[in-house]
Design a protein around this motif. Structure first.
Motif, PDB file in Angstrom:
ATOM      1  N   SER A   1      17.288   8.744  -1.909  1.00  0.00           N
ATOM      2  CA  SER A   1      18.348   8.039  -2.792  1.00  0.00           C
ATOM      3  C   SER A   1      17.358   6.560  -3.321  1.00  0.00           C
ATOM      4  O   SER A   1      18.152   6.238  -4.582  1.00  0.00           O
ATOM      5  CB  SER A   1      18.820   7.459  -1.379  1.00  0.00           C
ATOM      6  N   GLU A   2      16.441   7.086  -3.534  1.00  0.00           N
ATOM      7  CA  GLU A   2      15.655   6.018  -4.560  1.00  0.00           C
ATOM      8  C   GLU A   2      14.957   6.498  -5.653  1.00  0.00           C
ATOM      9  O   GLU A   2      15.129   5.414  -6.274  1.00  0.00           O
ATOM     10  CB  GLU A   2      14.081   5.666  -3.750  1.00  0.00           C
ATOM     11  N   ARG A   3      15.166   7.865  -6.353  1.00  0.00           N
ATOM     12  CA  ARG A   3      14.755   8.159  -7.378  1.00  0.00           C
ATOM     13  C   ARG A   3      15.459   9.444  -7.452  1.00  0.00           C
ATOM     14  O   ARG A   3      16.111   9.829  -6.061  1.00  0.00           O
ATOM     15  CB  ARG A   3      13.301   8.575  -6.441  1.00  0.00           C
ATOM     16  N   ILE A   4      15.149   9.256  -8.737  1.00  0.00           N
ATOM     17  CA  ILE A   4      16.385  10.475  -9.265  1.00  0.00           C
ATOM     18  C   ILE A   4      15.580  11.561  -9.370  1.00  0.00           C
ATOM     19  O   ILE A   4      14.782  11.642 -10.082  1.00  0.00           O
ATOM     20  CB  ILE A   4      16.714  10.087  -9.874  1.00  0.00           C
ATOM     21  N   LEU A   5      15.511  12.476  -8.242  1.00  0.00           N
ATOM     22  CA  LEU A   5      14.262  14.214  -8.432  1.00  0.00           C
ATOM     23  C   LEU A   5      15.144  15.056  -8.909  1.00  0.00           C
ATOM     24  O   LEU A   5      15.560  15.698  -8.222  1.00  0.00           O
ATOM     25  CB  LEU A   5      14.179  14.218  -6.719  1.00  0.00           C
TER      26      LEU A   5
ATOM     27  N   GLN B   1      15.641  11.361   4.247  1.00  0.00           N
ATOM     28  CA  GLN B   1      15.165   9.728   4.403  1.00  0.00           C
ATOM     29  C   GLN B   1      13.463   9.450   3.840  1.00  0.00           C
ATOM     30  O   GLN B   1      13.337   9.070   2.897  1.00  0.00           O
ATOM     31  CB  GLN B   1      15.294   8.828   4.904  1.00  0.00           C
ATOM     32  N   ARG B   2      12.665  11.132   4.348  1.00  0.00           N
ATOM     33  CA  ARG B   2      11.633  10.530   4.164  1.00  0.00           C
ATOM     34  C   ARG B   2      10.960  10.279   3.050  1.00  0.00           C
ATOM     35  O   ARG B   2      10.383  10.259   2.249  1.00  0.00           O
ATOM     36  CB  ARG B   2      10.918  11.519   5.651  1.00  0.00           C
ATOM     37  N   PHE B   3      11.578  12.430   2.085  1.00  0.00           N
ATOM     38  CA  PHE B   3      11.139  11.637   0.458  1.00  0.00           C
ATOM     39  C   PHE B   3      12.244  11.002  -0.435  1.00  0.00           C
ATOM     40  O   PHE B   3      12.019  11.702  -1.622  1.00  0.00           O
ATOM     41  CB  PHE B   3      11.747  13.719   0.591  1.00  0.00           C
ATOM     42  N   ARG B   4      13.261  10.163  -0.055  1.00  0.00           N
ATOM     43  CA  ARG B   4      13.657   8.897  -0.716  1.00  0.00           C
ATOM     44  C   ARG B   4      14.105   9.050  -1.574  1.00  0.00           C
ATOM     45  O   ARG B   4      13.861   9.041  -2.691  1.00  0.00           O
ATOM     46  CB  ARG B   4      12.554   7.856  -1.274  1.00  0.00           C
TER      47      ARG B   4
ATOM     48  N   PRO C   1      14.411  18.114   4.031  1.00  0.00           N
ATOM     49  CA  PRO C   1      14.494  18.133   4.497  1.00  0.00           C
ATOM     50  C   PRO C   1      13.679  16.522   6.100  1.00  0.00           C
ATOM     51  O   PRO C   1      12.925  17.516   6.256  1.00  0.00           O
ATOM     52  CB  PRO C   1      15.490  18.266   5.584  1.00  0.00           C
ATOM     53  N   ASP C   2      14.639  15.543   7.123  1.00  0.00           N
ATOM     54  CA  ASP C   2      13.068  15.341   7.580  1.00  0.00           C
ATOM     55  C   ASP C   2      12.602  16.160   8.430  1.00  0.00           C
ATOM     56  O   ASP C   2      12.568  15.628   9.549  1.00  0.00           O
ATOM     57  CB  ASP C   2      14.164  13.653   8.247  1.00  0.00           C
ATOM     58  N   CYS C   3      13.994  16.845   8.728  1.00  0.00           N
ATOM     59  CA  CYS C   3      14.013  17.141  10.510  1.00  0.00           C
ATOM     60  C   CYS C   3      12.182  18.754  10.211  1.00  0.00           C
ATOM     61  O   CYS C   3      12.091  19.248  11.113  1.00  0.00           O
ATOM     62  CB  CYS C   3      15.072  18.492  10.403  1.00  0.00           C
ATOM     63  N   ALA C   4      11.979  18.894   9.105  1.00  0.00           N
ATOM     64  CA  ALA C   4      10.629  19.028   8.650  1.00  0.00           C
ATOM     65  C   ALA C   4       9.357  19.068   8.996  1.00  0.00           C
ATOM     66  O   ALA C   4       8.879  19.234   9.746  1.00  0.00           O
ATOM     67  CB  ALA C   4      10.277  19.948   6.912  1.00  0.00           C
ATOM     68  N   ARG C   5       9.242  17.619   9.939  1.00  0.00           N
ATOM     69  CA  ARG C   5       8.614  16.753  10.322  1.00  0.00           C
ATOM     70  C   ARG C   5       8.239  16.538  11.719  1.00  0.00           C
ATOM     71  O   ARG C   5       7.259  17.195  12.192  1.00  0.00           O
ATOM     72  CB  ARG C   5       8.239  15.097   9.531  1.00  0.00           C
ATOM     73  N   GLU C   6       9.618  17.121  11.986  1.00  0.00           N
ATOM     74  CA  GLU C   6       9.725  17.264  13.400  1.00  0.00           C
ATOM     75  C   GLU C   6       9.500  18.501  13.747  1.00  0.00           C
ATOM     76  O   GLU C   6       7.957  18.839  15.001  1.00  0.00           O
ATOM     77  CB  GLU C   6      11.113  16.872  14.196  1.00  0.00           C
ATOM     78  N   ALA C   7       9.179  19.564  13.127  1.00  0.00           N
ATOM     79  CA  ALA C   7       8.498  21.345  12.991  1.00  0.00           C
ATOM     80  C   ALA C   7       7.265  20.907  13.110  1.00  0.00           C
ATOM     81  O   ALA C   7       5.896  22.102  13.242  1.00  0.00           O
ATOM     82  CB  ALA C   7       9.562  22.235  12.215  1.00  0.00           C
ATOM     83  N   GLN C   8       6.798  20.495  11.866  1.00  0.00           N
ATOM     84  CA  GLN C   8       5.054  20.602  11.448  1.00  0.00           C
ATOM     85  C   GLN C   8       4.610  19.368  12.936  1.00  0.00           C
ATOM     86  O   GLN C   8       3.482  20.094  13.441  1.00  0.00           O
ATOM     87  CB  GLN C   8       4.868  19.450  10.522  1.00  0.00           C
TER      88      GLN C   8
END
Length: 390
Positions: free
Chosen positions: A23-27, A18-21, A37-44
């Motif tokens: 669903s809001e843009r086509i990557l 979700q933090r990389f959005r 993935p969002d869990c990467a932020r927790e690891a940082q």
């Protein structure tokens, strides 16, 4: 993988980014850099907390993270015998490796004309010196391995080539035969596996490449972000790189000094120096996420091939001008992205971005690479947008 399986899987996975959005843009930059993935932020944040709590005693914890990253890479390389040096980028690791070659006695390197910039630029600069860099044409890729072998002579210090070509996406066949040929000729082989790791199933064991050196990293298909590259080294390697970091002394602390610069064997000879450990915290957690989601290389390959098929089929429903050349249907012979040939590649990247469709270009190659969180709806929309901007 059935259409229902991969489409449901992509929609489910998108919720973890979700933090990389996503669903809001086509990557469609999965071949270049994927969302974390969002869990990467927790690891940082965990890396910061360990540094704050333990100060300089944090390194034992940081090294535990690094060991986890090494093991995950080894699993994805199908490698039971090698050792891995970690580094912030492949360029730094290549410099250390090149500095260990006997280039004064054997001043010649053999490579292809299709290598990625980190390797290409280093070799081009060496070619301006007394070192000869012989480039074999990357196409046709079907005969590349044999042509690399044929280019070796008694002045050749090493052969360097990719497992998947970064511009065309073509998978290089017969690397096992190249390895066997070079073994007989006693010439080392370095393989750039960056575009294969975690998207094209690899087994160094099955290819009998236990004596090969391999570079790669996790910025692309592993979703690890920056600072997570590796150099795979044969375990019994006894090289002495000129570019050497003080971490390489860790393996020789119990040896009596003899006046020379001492090296350990295997990866230890290529170790670097103090680094930012945050990247390894993040990488270890993201690899854990992949394992939790049961996203091994075979599964990721199945998802990717289904996505590429969906995207290519959608593109083929439109009429295209003569300067737009779609790829052929042989998706199994390529890595994780589609290549559209057009002289307008860079312009189209800019035009697509105006519609929140992210792609990239290399010369006349417009590259479209889905990631496992890209949905069928997004792929169909991307094809529609590309046709409209063309």
């Amino acid at each position: 993988m059935t259409r229902l399986n991969w489409t449901e899987r992509a929609a489910e996975l998108a919720g973890h980014y979700q933090r990389f959005r996503v669903s809001e843009r086509i990557l469609l930059t999965g071949h270049s850099h994927q969302a974390w993935p969002d869990c990467a932020r927790e690891a940082q944040l965990n890396a910061f907390d360990d540094a704050a709590e333990w100060v300089d005693d944090k390194w034992s914890r940081a090294f535990e993270q690094a060991d986890r990253v090494r093991e995950e890479y080894r699993c994805r390389l199908g490698d039971s015998s090698g050792e891995l040096v970690l580094g912030p980028n492949t360029q730094e690791l290549l410099v250390r490796w090149l500095s260990a070659l006997p280039l004064t006695e054997k001043p010649r390197l053999v490579t292809t004309d299709g290598e990625f910039h980190s390797m290409r630029r280093l070799l081009d600069r060496l070619d301006e010196t007394a070192i000869e860099v012989h480039k074999v044409p990357a196409e046709p890729v079907a005969t590349l391995a044999s042509r690399l072998s044929d280019a070796v002579d008694d002045r050749t210090a090493a052969v360097l080539c990719s497992m998947v070509m970064f511009q065309s996406g073509a998978i290089v066949p017969h690397l096992d035969q190249l390895g066997a040929d070079l073994r007989r000729k006693e010439v080392p082989l370095l393989i750039d596996a960056y575009h294969a790791v975690n998207i094209v199933p690899v087994s160094l064991d099955d290819l009998n490449l236990g004596d090969a050196f391999v570079v790669g990293g996790g910025y692309k298909y592993c979703q690890l972000g920056e600072g997570n590259c590796f150099l795979r080294v044969p375990r019994d390697c006894n090289w002495r790189p000129i570019v050497t970091g003080w971490f390489a002394e860790f393996a020789t602390l119990d040896q009596a000094p003899d006046g020379s610069v001492q090296y350990g064997s295997g990866r230890w000879a290529f170790e670097g120096s103090t680094y930012d450990a945050t990247s390894h915290y993040r990488a270890a957690r993201v690899f854990e996420f992949f394992n939790e989601q049961q996203l091994d290389a075979a599964t990721l390959r199945a998802i990717n091939l289904a996505q590429l098929r969906c995207l290519l089929d959608a593109l083929k429903t439109y009429d295209w001008p003569d300067d737009i050349q779609l790829p052929d249907d042989n998706l199994e012979s390529r890595g994780g992205f589609l290549v559209i040939r057009t002289s307008r590649a860079s312009e189209l990247v800019r035009r697509l971005r105006e519609h929140d469709v992210y792609a990239d270009a290399r010369a006349d190659s417009l590259r479209l690479g889905p990631a496992p969180y890209v949905t069928e709806t997004q792929l169909l929309k991307a094809a529609e947008v590309l046709h409209s901007v063309v």
